[in-house]
Design an enzyme around this catalytic site. Structure first.
Site, PDB file in Angstrom:
ATOM      1  N   GLY A 229      35.062 -10.265  48.299  1.00 47.64           N
ATOM      2  CA  GLY A 229      33.996 -10.347  49.292  1.00 47.64           C
ATOM      3  C   GLY A 229      33.761 -11.720  49.878  1.00 47.64           C
ATOM      4  O   GLY A 229      32.905 -11.875  50.742  1.00 47.64           O
ATOM      5  N   GLU A 271      38.465 -10.815  42.534  1.00 48.07           N
ATOM      6  CA  GLU A 271      39.365  -9.879  43.221  1.00 48.07           C
ATOM      7  C   GLU A 271      39.303 -10.125  44.710  1.00 48.07           C
ATOM      8  O   GLU A 271      38.961  -9.231  45.460  1.00 48.07           O
ATOM      9  CB  GLU A 271      38.878  -8.443  43.045  1.00 48.07           C
ATOM     10  CG  GLU A 271      39.026  -7.820  41.733  1.00 48.07           C
ATOM     11  CD  GLU A 271      38.379  -6.449  41.674  1.00 48.07           C
ATOM     12  OE1 GLU A 271      38.560  -5.815  40.662  1.00 48.07           O
ATOM     13  OE2 GLU A 271      37.695  -6.024  42.632  1.00 48.07           O
ATOM     14  N   GLY A 273      40.473 -10.593  48.449  1.00 54.28           N
ATOM     15  CA  GLY A 273      41.549 -10.173  49.331  1.00 54.28           C
ATOM     16  C   GLY A 273      41.520 -11.037  50.588  1.00 54.28           C
ATOM     17  O   GLY A 273      42.354 -11.906  50.796  1.00 54.28           O
ATOM     18  N   ARG A 274      40.468 -10.815  51.369  1.00 52.66           N
ATOM     19  CA  ARG A 274      40.328 -11.472  52.671  1.00 52.66           C
ATOM     20  C   ARG A 274      40.538 -12.988  52.593  1.00 52.66           C
ATOM     21  O   ARG A 274      41.282 -13.563  53.369  1.00 52.66           O
ATOM     22  CB  ARG A 274      38.913 -11.195  53.195  1.00 52.66           C
ATOM     23  CG  ARG A 274      38.668 -11.629  54.631  1.00 52.66           C
ATOM     24  CD  ARG A 274      37.212 -11.394  55.029  1.00 52.66           C
ATOM     25  NE  ARG A 274      36.714 -10.115  54.592  1.00 52.66           N
ATOM     26  CZ  ARG A 274      36.821  -8.977  55.281  1.00 52.66           C
ATOM     27  NH1 ARG A 274      37.360  -8.977  56.464  1.00 52.66           N
ATOM     28  NH2 ARG A 274      36.348  -7.849  54.787  1.00 52.66           N
ATOM     29  N   ARG A 309      40.089  -3.973  63.107  1.00 49.49           N
ATOM     30  CA  ARG A 309      38.762  -4.532  62.854  1.00 49.49           C
ATOM     31  C   ARG A 309      37.875  -4.639  64.099  1.00 49.49           C
ATOM     32  O   ARG A 309      36.703  -4.267  64.041  1.00 49.49           O
ATOM     33  CB  ARG A 309      38.856  -5.878  62.128  1.00 49.49           C
ATOM     34  CG  ARG A 309      39.520  -5.753  60.741  1.00 49.49           C
ATOM     35  CD  ARG A 309      39.441  -7.027  59.921  1.00 49.49           C
ATOM     36  NE  ARG A 309      38.091  -7.305  59.494  1.00 49.49           N
ATOM     37  CZ  ARG A 309      37.280  -8.155  60.073  1.00 49.49           C
ATOM     38  NH1 ARG A 309      37.692  -8.882  61.091  1.00 49.49           N
ATOM     39  NH2 ARG A 309      36.046  -8.306  59.641  1.00 49.49           N
ATOM     40  N   TYR A 313      34.675  -2.396  63.568  1.00 49.60           N
ATOM     41  CA  TYR A 313      33.429  -3.090  63.214  1.00 49.60           C
ATOM     42  C   TYR A 313      32.872  -3.920  64.367  1.00 49.60           C
ATOM     43  O   TYR A 313      31.907  -4.650  64.161  1.00 49.60           O
ATOM     44  CB  TYR A 313      33.655  -4.077  62.061  1.00 49.60           C
ATOM     45  CG  TYR A 313      34.377  -3.559  60.851  1.00 49.60           C
ATOM     46  CD1 TYR A 313      33.865  -2.496  60.103  1.00 49.60           C
ATOM     47  CD2 TYR A 313      35.549  -4.162  60.416  1.00 49.60           C
ATOM     48  CE1 TYR A 313      34.523  -2.056  58.968  1.00 49.60           C
ATOM     49  CE2 TYR A 313      36.208  -3.725  59.283  1.00 49.60           C
ATOM     50  CZ  TYR A 313      35.691  -2.669  58.560  1.00 49.60           C
ATOM     51  OH  TYR A 313      36.339  -2.246  57.437  1.00 49.60           O
ATOM     52  N   CYS A 340      44.617   5.759  73.878  1.00 44.73           N
ATOM     53  CA  CYS A 340      43.678   6.528  74.696  1.00 44.73           C
ATOM     54  C   CYS A 340      42.389   6.659  73.913  1.00 44.73           C
ATOM     55  O   CYS A 340      42.070   7.730  73.368  1.00 44.73           O
ATOM     56  CB  CYS A 340      44.254   7.886  75.055  1.00 44.73           C
ATOM     57  SG  CYS A 340      45.478   7.724  76.336  1.00 44.73           S
ATOM     58  N   GLU A 341      41.709   5.566  73.828  1.00 44.12           N
ATOM     59  CA  GLU A 341      40.507   5.437  72.989  1.00 44.12           C
ATOM     60  C   GLU A 341      39.847   4.165  73.502  1.00 44.12           C
ATOM     61  O   GLU A 341      40.438   3.080  73.402  1.00 44.12           O
ATOM     62  CB  GLU A 341      40.956   5.326  71.535  1.00 44.12           C
ATOM     63  CG  GLU A 341      39.972   4.719  70.592  1.00 44.12           C
ATOM     64  CD  GLU A 341      38.672   5.485  70.527  1.00 44.12           C
ATOM     65  OE1 GLU A 341      37.662   4.930  70.983  1.00 44.12           O
ATOM     66  OE2 GLU A 341      38.667   6.635  70.036  1.00 44.12           O
TER      67      GLU A 341
HETATM   68  C1  LIG Z   1      38.404  -4.358  49.071  1.00 43.32           C
HETATM   69  C2  LIG Z   1      38.153  -4.748  47.671  1.00 43.32           C
HETATM   70  C3  LIG Z   1      38.281  -6.068  47.266  1.00 43.32           C
HETATM   71  C4  LIG Z   1      38.626  -7.188  48.208  1.00 43.32           C
HETATM   72  O1  LIG Z   1      37.631  -7.426  49.114  1.00 43.32           O
HETATM   73  P1  LIG Z   1      37.740  -8.703  50.109  1.00 43.32           P
HETATM   74  O2  LIG Z   1      36.525  -8.538  50.950  1.00 43.32           O
HETATM   75  O3  LIG Z   1      39.005  -8.534  50.854  1.00 43.32           O
HETATM   76  O4  LIG Z   1      37.713  -9.912  49.262  1.00 43.32           O
HETATM   77  C5  LIG Z   1      38.093  -6.370  45.937  1.00 43.32           C
HETATM   78  N1  LIG Z   1      37.791  -5.413  45.038  1.00 43.32           N
HETATM   79  C6  LIG Z   1      37.649  -4.122  45.393  1.00 43.32           C
HETATM   80  C7  LIG Z   1      37.319  -3.127  44.351  1.00 43.32           C
HETATM   81  C8  LIG Z   1      37.817  -3.756  46.708  1.00 43.32           C
HETATM   82  O5  LIG Z   1      37.664  -2.466  47.061  1.00 43.32           O
END
Ligand SMILES: *Cc1c(COP(=O)(O)O)cnc(C)c1O
Length: 417
Positions: A229, A271, A273-274, A309, A313, A340-341
């Site tokens: 997150g 965890e 990602g982004r 995105r 969003y 077509c959206e």
């Molecule tokens: C999507 C997700 C993440 C990663 O979220 P980011 O916003 O990309 O950091 C981590 N853990 C879980 C369980 C997720 O579903």
């Protein structure tokens, strides 16, 4: 805002050699960022970043992150298999799923991953159809105890994820009665959040939960997973999270809350990602058409199949017109794809330099939840992915989809690509 890691001339050459559109990922920047994160938490007795594979599910990228010491956070069968292919398993992988099919749990168990249970009923589900792992981790949802939340995930009490505090304690008790002695706790409350205080509050909440578990049940959790997150500055005026400062603040909480409770050895996990790959990806596309009706439109050869995105969003992604970086931003455009959206727009009312057909546009920050989110609606095909290596060479790490891929699930005479 990251500057594009190759010159305009080199980018033009890549467009000619590989063909547009493509996502380009900057390996050196991904590695440097991963090292910054590790460094920021190097004070912890143990720290692990499990890269959220769903953000950029390409094994070449996961391999790079694994080389930097990251594990993998998987939440589907496909993601588990990607992690396995990269050679990850055991405690290098955590499986954080919800509404989980048993085949996915079986794969996670076979790989001996850390499993974050999303619900108390999953203990029985595992016992009935597979088995309970040696280490059990629970995903905590604080509900209304935690004020706030944010727009992608929403308020915790409205989120489908995780167990209540009472269920979590009960879950540990059930597992303990079944002979389990090793536990972890997990949470994931926000998404794309740039305010570091949120993460400190999350850390504090989880540290206090660990202390409560110890006091009430005499159980010392082995690890605390703070989830993902962490946000990235999609807009030029936004500031990236200062990882070093975040590390220092969380260290203070660790020392104030966990250490005095005899929990001074607890491993910290994340965890993300982004934050790991988002800023280091670029969607490179060429202008196919321009039209001037009630507004000025530039139509690209990329579309929302390559990056959802903005359409999904209303998210902002910065756009650079290659070779026109120093020209005045004197024209107002909608930048569209060909679906077509009517949502298929990368930018609405964006002030850009005057654009000509054939110009190369770079859409920034597509390294996470970019290619991965794409869909095939309207028969549109997803782009290729390229890796810019530290030595400046470029390697294709995923080919573009073809019509043969699109038709592959149909068995209808005469339908051929
Ligand atoms: C999507 C997700 C993440 C990663 O979220 P980011 O916003 O990309 O950091 C981590 N853990 C879980 C369980 C997720 O579903």
């Amino acid at each position: 805002m990251n500057s594009i890691p190759v010159s305009g001339e080199r980018l033009g050459e890549l467009c000619r050699v590989f063909g547009t559109p493509f996502h380009l990922y900057d390996e050196a920047a991904i590695r440097a960022n991963a090292r910054r994160l590790m460094q920021a938490f190097s004070w912890a007795p143990a720290f692990k970043e499990y890269f959220a594979v769903k953000a950029l599910p390409n094994p070449y990228i996961l391999q790079i992150l694994a080389e930097e010491g990251c594990g993998a956070d998987c939440s589907s069968l496909a993601e588990l298999l990607i992690a396995k292919a990269v050679g990850l398993g055991g405690a290098e992988v955590c499986f954080t799923s919800n509404d989980t099919p048993i085949e996915e749990y079986r794969q996670a168990l076979a790989m001996q991953t850390i499993i974050n249970l999303d619900d108390i009923t999953h203990i029985d589900y595992l016992l009935q159809y597979a088995h309970l792992p040696e280490i059990v981790s629970f995903r905590y949802n604080p509900g209304p105890l935690r004020k706030g939340g944010n727009e992608i995930i929403g308020y915790p009490e409205q989120a489908k994820y995780g167990l209540t505090g009472a269920q979590l304690l009960e879950g540990i008790a059930i597992c303990r009665d079944l002979g389990r002695t090793r536990f972890g706790i997990h949470t994931m409350i926000v998404s794309n959040e740039l305010n570091a205080d949120y993460f400190c509050e999350t850390a504090e909440m989880m540290f206090r939960l660990a202390v409560r578990i110890k006091k009430i049940m005499g159980v010392s959790v082995e690890f605390i997973n703070l989830g993902g997150g962490l946000g990235i500055p999609y807009r030029p005026e936004e500031q990236a999270i200062d990882l070093e400062a975040l590390g220092v603040k969380i260290r203070t909480l660790y020392e104030q809350i966990l250490k005095p409770a005899g929990l001074g050895k607890v491993m910290l996990c994340m965890e993300s990602g982004r934050m790991m790959t988002g800023p280091y990806g670029y969607l490179v596309s060429r202008v196919l058409h321009q039209k001037n009706t009630y507004k000025n439109y530039v139509g690209l050869d990329a579309c929302m199949a390559d990056l959802m995105r903005p359409a999904l969003y209303g998210a902002y992604h910065h756009i650079t017109v290659i070779g026109k970086e120093d020209m005045p931003m004197d024209t107002l455009y909608d930048v569209t794809g060909s679906l077509c959206e009517n949502n298929d727009k990368f930018a609405i009312d964006r002030q850009l330099p005057h654009i000509d057909t054939g110009d190369i546009l770079v859409i920034h920050d597509t390294g996470a939840h970019g290619h991965a989110m794409g869909f095939n609606y309207n028969g549109k095909l997803r782009s290729k992915e390229l890796l810019l290596r530290p030595d400046g060479s470029v390697k294709q790490i995923r080919r573009a989809e073809t019509l043969a891929d699109y038709f592959a699930t149909l068995d209808y005479p005469g339908l051929e690509a």
